[in-house]
Design a protein around this motif. Structure first.
Motif, short mmCIF file in Angstrom:
data_model
loop_
_atom_site.label_atom_id
_atom_site.label_comp_id
_atom_site.label_asym_id
_atom_site.label_seq_id
_atom_site.Cartn_x
_atom_site.Cartn_y
_atom_site.Cartn_z
N PRO A 197 -6.00 9.87 -3.59
CA PRO A 197 -5.03 10.86 -3.09
C PRO A 197 -3.61 10.32 -3.16
CG PRO A 197 -6.14 9.79 -1.26
CD PRO A 197 -6.85 9.33 -2.51
N MET A 198 -2.64 11.23 -3.14
CA MET A 198 -1.24 10.82 -3.15
C MET A 198 -0.92 9.98 -1.92
SD MET A 198 0.94 14.06 -4.65
CE MET A 198 0.29 15.27 -3.48
N GLN A 199 0.04 9.06 -2.09
CA GLN A 199 0.49 8.17 -1.02
C GLN A 199 1.90 8.57 -0.59
OE1 GLN A 199 -1.69 5.65 0.06
NE2 GLN A 199 -3.06 6.77 -1.33
N PRO A 200 2.32 8.16 0.62
CA PRO A 200 3.71 8.41 1.02
C PRO A 200 4.66 7.84 -0.03
CG PRO A 200 2.43 7.64 2.89
CD PRO A 200 1.54 7.49 1.68
N SER A 201 5.67 8.62 -0.41
CA SER A 201 6.53 8.24 -1.53
C SER A 201 8.00 8.44 -1.18
CB SER A 201 6.17 9.07 -2.78
OG SER A 201 7.08 8.85 -3.82
N PRO A 202 8.72 7.37 -0.82
CA PRO A 202 10.17 7.49 -0.61
C PRO A 202 10.90 7.98 -1.85
CG PRO A 202 9.35 5.39 0.27
CD PRO A 202 8.22 6.01 -0.51
N LEU A 203 10.38 7.64 -3.04
CA LEU A 203 11.00 8.13 -4.28
C LEU A 203 10.98 9.66 -4.32
CD1 LEU A 203 9.42 5.61 -6.80
CD2 LEU A 203 11.83 5.71 -6.12
#
Length: 256
Positions: free
Chosen positions: A24-30
């Protein structure tokens, strides 16, 4: 193993199986930084597998050829456009697609470059204007700078050649389109001169059957070398025609 620990392990395994998502997607500051620029709003689009899903490998065998498949279940609302984003790439928006009615429900596959461990996401715009998102976290690195698979002489000799094949599955046509093009990212080096190769890639693509649009693409540097597009569509009238243009102003047209 103690009963309580065993029960906990079984519950966790069962939950993972139900979710069916290994990456699954992860937290992404980008993504937090670019969201407004990419989709025009700071509001995070919801994820909803009842509308569409995205599949990509947890760890890519080749970071320059990462397969991405976007699918919808039967009866899902139509997707009119879709932005494909690789958060960690130098140019994160890999491509923006529009889709014709014949491609609904969507079953569409393309290959991309992934430059670093990253979320790979698709943001779909539905016919009613709503935005929905799906994605996966992909472990891959170096895809944007990976050397080209062919010599420069071979690249120039075959650029623009196309192949297309059709198959049938459950009453739908399955089209596979391949276009010969190096899609240079601007981050690769010529293996002979060791000089950086300027960016040079297919920028726009239109695929029709007869007068009906199947799909269009406006792309950046992250679509793979010799791009391949696999798509399911309702059979239509007339030949399948392809119009492609690259960043150097070259134009290729072919009918199948």
């Amino acid at each position: 193993m103690r009963p309580a620990v065993l029960l906990t392990a079984l519950i966790l395994a069962s939950g993972a199986a139900v979710a069916g998502v290994t990456n699954p997607m992860q937290p992404s500051p980008l993504w937090d930084d670019m969201r407004l620029a990419v989709i025009g709003t700071e509001e995070e689009p919801p994820t909803d597998p009842a509308i569409f899903d995205l599949d990509a490998p947890p760890r890519a065998d080749n970071p320059a050829l990462v397969p991405v498949r976007i699918t919808q279940p039967p009866g899902a609302p139509a997707i009119r456009s879709l932005a494909l984003v690789v958060d960690g790439n130098p140019a994160p928006v890999a491509a923006e697609f529009t889709f014709g009615e014949a491609l609904m429900p969507l079953d569409f596959e393309v290959r991309v470059r992934v430059d670093s461990y990253s979320d790979l996401r698709a943001i779909a715009t539905l016919a009613d204007g709503r935005k929905v998102m799906a994605g996966r976290y992909v472990k891959a690195s170096g895809g944007c700078a990976a050397p080209a698979g062919k010599s420069m002489d071979e690249v120039r000799a075959t650029m623009g050649e196309m192949r297309f094949r059709q198959a049938e599955d459950a009453g739908r046509q399955i089209g596979t389109l391949m276009i010969r093009h190096p899609n240079f990212s601007g981050l690769q080096r010529d293996q002979v001169t060791l000089l950086t190769i300027p960016a040079e890639f297919i920028q726009t693509l239109e695929v029709k059957q007869g007068d009906a649009m199947l799909f269009t693409m406006d792309a950046g540097i992250s679509i793979s070398e010799d791009p391949v597009f696999r798509f399911a569509h309702t059979p239509g009238q007339g030949p399948v025609t392809v119009h492609a243009e690259d960043t150097e102003g070259r134009v290729w047209d072919q009918s199948f």
